[in-house]
Design an enzyme around this catalytic site. Structure first.
Site: not given
Ligand code: XMP
Length: 513
Positions: A173, A229
């Site tokens: 990753e 957000d």
């Protein structure tokens, strides 16, 4: 039901990165703690499971384990680092503890791969992998074969293709592993059979339909801060329920210059939504009068915000649904240690007991920040709103050092606006992670027009960082700093000196308070 991959968290550092890598392939994934019951995993019917790394040894009595039943579900499993050792240990292989014999591989390591293995099919036979381990696997379990080796590690990867069980000692990753993304892609598509249907367009359509069905003809109230957000949540809810939505925006007078108006204009003009702005600078400033301790200031601002917000909701909107802009990293359960609790983030505002909503709607609760931004762009929010820098909850209150007064907030806003203007004009704004101006509360002597001055000092702060846990001070060219300094001193009243903060984090923090 959408195709899902589970990332089972054993306390590694890169767990969110693994989840991001999966999502980059348009496969939905969830991070679950290693304490999750297997019944929950079965109920989610995942296409695959990824065991993360972790700091422990499988022999440590306190180390996290998982029931070996998971390997018999017929669901493909990829174990990474500690996850690989756990798989080997659970299935009868041999893991050598660092206490007995350590290979201690850290960092970039030359690795030889068996390209006949499905997850290495798309990569060259030799490359660099990123290692970080002391225990190692010396013998693979029955039915497994060794699929990668390094000079020191006899089992850098292993596989049981028939049972679709794979393990890698290194970290695919992280970017330092050559072709790590290709390995993960092969696992997702060639082993798990994922289709890659997790797209932001379909996310918007599905979420809008779900909100409509949930809300019916009831009202929804959202606390809007003007941050990314809550702004994206507002735009999404507006698309779903239009005028049934009311956004409540508490402007405590500690926003950047013109920011309150900008937020109001965006949501009333661009989205034509019910928007309530509570202007309460005077109330906030009166509570903050005479206070200069940073923690006390933060507490007062936080408590006052909470009171103002809930009083308004209680009086006018205390029914229907309550919505908030919680995103996925706000609610990931940590698998570290015994304290497997959900982290309470600042935007997970607790609802007071005397207000009874029909329910809470968190339309972004499954998304990472960059996915939230992609949704914001698709919903037509302005680019500058979607890509805005982080802004502390207590606003400019933590940048006016010492006592906060209306005049000092104004001085700071004007100086900050000049910095932003100059940084944007020269294209430097996009290169910074965050930049702003601080009013340290220091007065210095100067000379202007042959006369003595005794005025405020302004400090410029600019940082570059990936994660805000550590940060480097930004090397802004001197001529830009010079222009900003010149303009601030000439255009902002009560300022006669400008300095540049050259402290990294650590030892400093990004904000001064
Ligand atoms: P520090 O000062 O801790 O800041 O190095 C790291 C990042 O967090 C932001 N910050 C806050 N954000 N509420 C927030 O939502 C806060 O109370 C707060 N304090 C700092 C800061 O701007 C930086 O991006």
């Amino acid at each position: 039901m959408k195709e899902t991959v589970i990332v089972l968290d054993f306390g590694g550092q890169y767990n969110q990165l693994i989840a991001r890598r999966v999502r980059e392939n348009h496969v939905y994934c969830e991070i679950l703690p290693y304490t999750v019951p297997i019944e929950r995993i079965k109920a989610l019917d995942p296409k695959g499971i990824i065991f993360t790394g972790g700091p422990n040894s499988v022999y440590d009595p306190a180390s996290p384990h998982y029931t070996p039943e998971v390997f018999a579900l017929g669901i493909p499993v990829l174990g990474i680092c500690y996850g690989c050792q756990l798989m080997a240990h659970a299935l009868g292989g041999r893991v050598i503890s660092a206490a007995d014999d350590s290979v201690s591989e850290y960092g970039k390591t030359d690795t030889a791969y068996q390209t006949s293995c499905t997850i290495f099919r798309e990569i060259p036979a030799n490359g660099v992998s990123w290692m970080s381990h002391r225990d190692y696997i010396s013998e693979v379990p029955d039915g497994f074969s060794v699929t990668a080796t390094t000079a020191h590690c006899p089992v850098a990867a292993m596989a049981n293709e028939e049972k679709k069980l794979y393990g890698v000692q290194f970290h695919p990753e992280v970017n330092h592993t050559d072709h790590g993304s290709d390995m993960l892609r092969s696992f997702l598509f060639d082993v798990c059979g994922c289709k890659g249907e997790w797209q932001m367009d379909s996310f918007i359509d599905d979420t809008v339909a779900a909100i409509k069905a949930q809300v019916g003809d009831k009202g929804v109230v959202l606390g809007l801060s003007g941050g990314v957000d809550s702004s994206v949540a507002a735009a999404l809810l507006s698309r779903a329920v239009s005028k049934q939505l009311t956004c409540v925006f508490v402007d405590q007078g500690l926003m950047r210059k013109d920011e309150g108006d900008y937020v109001e204009n965006t949501f009333t003009k661009l989205f034509d939504m019910n928007f309530v702005r509570i202007n309460c600078q005077e109330e906030f400033l009166s509570k903050l009068k005479g206070v200069s301790d940073p923690e006390e200031k933060r507490n007062i601002i936080g408590t006052e915000f909470y009171n103002v917000f809930w009083n308004r909701i209680r009086d006018s909107y205390g029914s229907g649904f309550f919505a908030q802009g919680t995103i996925y990293p706000d609610r990931i359960e940590s698998g570290k240690g015994d304290a497997a609790k959900i982290k309470t983030h600042h935007n997970q505002v607790g609802v007071p007991k005397d207000i009874h909503f029909e329910g809470i709607i968190e339309p972004l609760k499954d998304l990472f920040k960059d996915e939230v931004r992609a949704v914001g762009e698709k919903l037509g929010l302005p680019h500058e709103l979607v890509w805005r820098q982080p802004f502390p909850g207590p606003g400019l209150g933590v940048r006016v050092i010492g006592e906060i007064t209306a005049e000092r907030v104004h001085t700071l806003q004007e100086a900050d606006a000049i910095l932003r203007d100059e940084m944007e004009k020269c294209g430097y704004a996009e290169k910074m992670s965050q930049f702003f101006v601080v009013l340290p509360g220091v007065k210095t002597v100067g000379v202007m027009g042959d006369a003595r001055t005794y005025d405020e000092l302004v400090a410029i702060r600019a940082v570059t960082t990936d994660d805000f846990m550590t940060a480097d001070w930004a090397r802004i060219p001197y001529d830009i700093l010079g222009r900003v300094s010149n303009r601030i001193i000439n255009e902002v009243e009560h300022v006669n000196r400008v300095v540049y903060d050259i402290t990294s984090k650590p030892p400093g923090t990004v904000e001064w308070e």
